[in-house]
Design an enzyme around this catalytic site. Structure first.
Site, short mmCIF file in Angstrom:
data_model
loop_
_atom_site.label_atom_id
_atom_site.label_comp_id
_atom_site.label_asym_id
_atom_site.label_seq_id
_atom_site.Cartn_x
_atom_site.Cartn_y
_atom_site.Cartn_z
N ARG A 160 -2.76 -10.02 5.29
CA ARG A 160 -2.61 -9.72 3.86
C ARG A 160 -1.49 -8.71 3.63
O ARG A 160 -1.34 -8.16 2.56
CB ARG A 160 -3.94 -9.23 3.28
CG ARG A 160 -4.98 -10.36 3.22
CD ARG A 160 -6.21 -9.96 2.44
NE ARG A 160 -6.96 -8.93 3.14
CZ ARG A 160 -7.90 -8.16 2.58
NH1 ARG A 160 -8.20 -8.32 1.31
NH2 ARG A 160 -8.55 -7.27 3.29
N PHE A 161 -0.67 -8.50 4.63
CA PHE A 161 0.63 -7.84 4.52
C PHE A 161 0.58 -6.45 3.87
O PHE A 161 1.50 -6.07 3.13
CB PHE A 161 1.60 -8.74 3.73
CG PHE A 161 1.51 -10.19 4.10
CD1 PHE A 161 1.74 -10.60 5.40
CD2 PHE A 161 1.15 -11.14 3.17
CE1 PHE A 161 1.63 -11.93 5.76
CE2 PHE A 161 1.04 -12.48 3.51
CZ PHE A 161 1.27 -12.87 4.81
N CYS A 162 -0.46 -5.68 4.14
CA CYS A 162 -0.59 -4.34 3.56
C CYS A 162 -0.44 -4.36 2.04
O CYS A 162 0.08 -3.40 1.45
CB CYS A 162 0.43 -3.35 4.16
SG CYS A 162 0.18 -3.11 5.90
N ALA A 163 -0.84 -5.45 1.44
CA ALA A 163 -0.83 -5.56 -0.03
C ALA A 163 -2.11 -6.29 -0.40
O ALA A 163 -2.08 -7.37 -0.98
CB ALA A 163 0.42 -6.31 -0.50
N HIS A 219 0.82 -1.22 0.00
CA HIS A 219 0.00 0.00 0.00
C HIS A 219 0.85 1.27 0.00
O HIS A 219 0.43 2.30 -0.51
CB HIS A 219 -0.93 0.00 1.21
CG HIS A 219 -1.93 -1.12 1.17
ND1 HIS A 219 -2.63 -1.54 2.27
CD2 HIS A 219 -2.34 -1.91 0.15
CE1 HIS A 219 -3.42 -2.54 1.94
NE2 HIS A 219 -3.27 -2.79 0.66
#
Ligand code: PMP
Length: 450
Positions: A373-376, A133
């Site tokens: 979701r790992f900032c993605a 993000h």
């Protein structure tokens, strides 16, 4: 020391020691089952521990820390020199060109946001939806941005970006050097060439790449140069609050100052402000000298490693992780064998919530991984990780024993199952009974002021 030691999963593979000493490598943590274990940090992609030499440098500098730039005292001059020395070291580490700027920021997010605000009016930016993000949302907010769908691997994503660049509509391509979800490394020189051929520039989100690979802004052929790199100290073994944006100065000198305040100005009168250019323009306020010095020390230490030592250490760990996890029935590794990747491996245990597995690894084995979701989110969703994944990420402080402990612990989860029961406690997955002290009490009382 550990009461949760499981036998290594791949005894036939040669053992691998950490590449460099990091602070906290021997930290022992409590287990929810009542035992204790040496902590296994497999969450380096989120935040890496400090290199021992970085901590030593910080300890050396602190007694000499004083105001920077504006102080007349001797220690102010020492601090100013340290700060500017750090700037030069970071520039050297990244192969910056003579006219490039190093602007110290808080982090990669901060650095990319700064660059996004410096994109000339009306200029278009190209990104792929595989980005973190930090390298997606700032462009969408500040500049005219096109987001293309990523491909089935880094190679295909690069081809899709090249095809879009060829339309000639873009002033900037923004890409991550390495994915924080799959570890895949993008062919940066190829993309740089394609961007430049189409009249665009290239900005690299170096958050995940730089801890693992040497990268130079300047290339042998200027057509392959990278225009900007953004980085975070806390991912580069220097968790003291500094990051940087490094690269071309023209857009930055022409942009509104990132923050309005002291240090960014040449002169302020009743009716006008004359802003500085160069790094000062975007570093208003008192800079983070200690963070910058720590970051520079980490850069210097990584740069001094023998050629390919970093790459071969992590390639061996990544292979071990992928092979060990992949051999477990009931585990799925996401894009296990990219053409080129850093030590970031995402996997799932289908049928079990990822947060339950992560909580189990922490509670029963003292292993730290990341779940979610790992900032993605867009990338994770496109990989089928709508419910998230588990991410194990290695660093210079990781040993083969760390990897083996993770693989063995996941194996035990699948065979004998967890010892404790898990559920959502206070909004987070965790064991329903937990012998560990509350984390806020783990270090004991806050020292009394003296
Ligand atoms: N880009 C990537 C690829 C990342 O992995 C991260 C952090 N997870 C960021 C950018 C943002 O870094 P920071 O939180 O240090 O700003």
């Amino acid at each position: 020391m550990t009461t949760s030691t499981l036998s290594p999963s791949r005894p036939s593979r040669p053992a691998l020691a950490p590449l460099l000493p990091v602070v906290g490598a021997d930290t022992v943590v409590p287990l929810a089952t009542g035992g204790r274990a040496t902590y296994v940090n497999l969450d380096n992609a989120a935040s890496a521990p400090a290199l021992a030499v970085v901590a030593a440098r910080v300890a050396q500098v602190l007694p000499h820390y004083a105001s920077v730039h504006r102080g007349a005292g001797y220690l102010s001059r020492v601090s100013t020199a340290l700060f500017e020395q750090a700037r030069a070291q970071v520039a050297g580490f990244l192969g910056a060109r003579g006219d490039d700027l190093v602007v110290f920021t808080r982090s990669t997010t901060d650095a990319l946001d700064l660059l996004a605000r410096a994109v000339p009016d009306g200029a278009r930016v190209l990104v792929a939806d595989v980005e973190h993000h930090a390298n997606l949302l700032s462009w969408q907010r500040s500049a005219r941005t096109t987001v293309v769908r990523g491909g089935s691997d880094a190679e295909e994503t690069a081809s899709l970006l090249e095809a879009e660049l060829a339309t000639g509509r873009y002033a900037l391509l923004a890409v991550a050097g390495a994915s924080n979800v799959t570890g895949e490394v993008l062919p940066l020189r190829r993309l740089a060439r394609a961007a430049h051929a189409a009249g665009a520039r290239i900005a690299v989100d170096g958050a995940q790449l730089l801890p693992h690979r040497r990268v130079s802004l300047a290339a042998d052929d200027p057509a392959d140069d990278l225009d900007w790199i953004a980085l975070s100290g806390h991912k580069l073994y220097a968790p003291f609050g500094a990051g940087a944006l490094v690269g071309r100065r023209d857009w930055l000198d022409a942009a509104e100052p990132y923050l309005a305040g002291g240090g960014a100005t040449l002169d302020v009168s009743h009716d006008a402000v004359r802003w500085a250019d160069g790094p000062d323009r975007h570093e208003a306020g008192s800079p983070n000298v200690v963070g910058a010095v720590a970051l520079a020390q980490a850069c210097a230490t990584l740069a001094a490693l023998p050629t390919a030592a970093l790459e071969s250490h992590e390639a061996a760990l990544r292979d071990r992780l992928v092979e060990g996890l992949g051999a477990l029935e009931g585990v799925e590794v996401v894009r296990p064998h990219p053409a080129d990747a850093v030590g970031v491996v995402t996997f799932t245990v289908p049928g079990r919530p990822v947060s339950e597995v992560a909580a189990y690894l922490s509670a029963e084995h003292g292993i730290g991984v990341r779940d979610g979701r790992f900032c993605a989110h867009r990338f994770a969703d496109s990989l089928g990780l709508v419910e998230g994944g588990l991410r194990a990420s290695t660093g210079v402080g990781t040993s083969s024993d760390d990897v083996d402990r993770l693989v063995a612990a996941v194996g035990r989860f699948l065979t004998t199952g967890p010892e404790l029961q898990y559920g959502v406690v206070d909004g987070h997955w965790g064991p329903l009974t937990d012998a560990r002290p509350a984390p806020e009490t783990f270090l004991g009382p806050v020292p009394e002021p003296r």
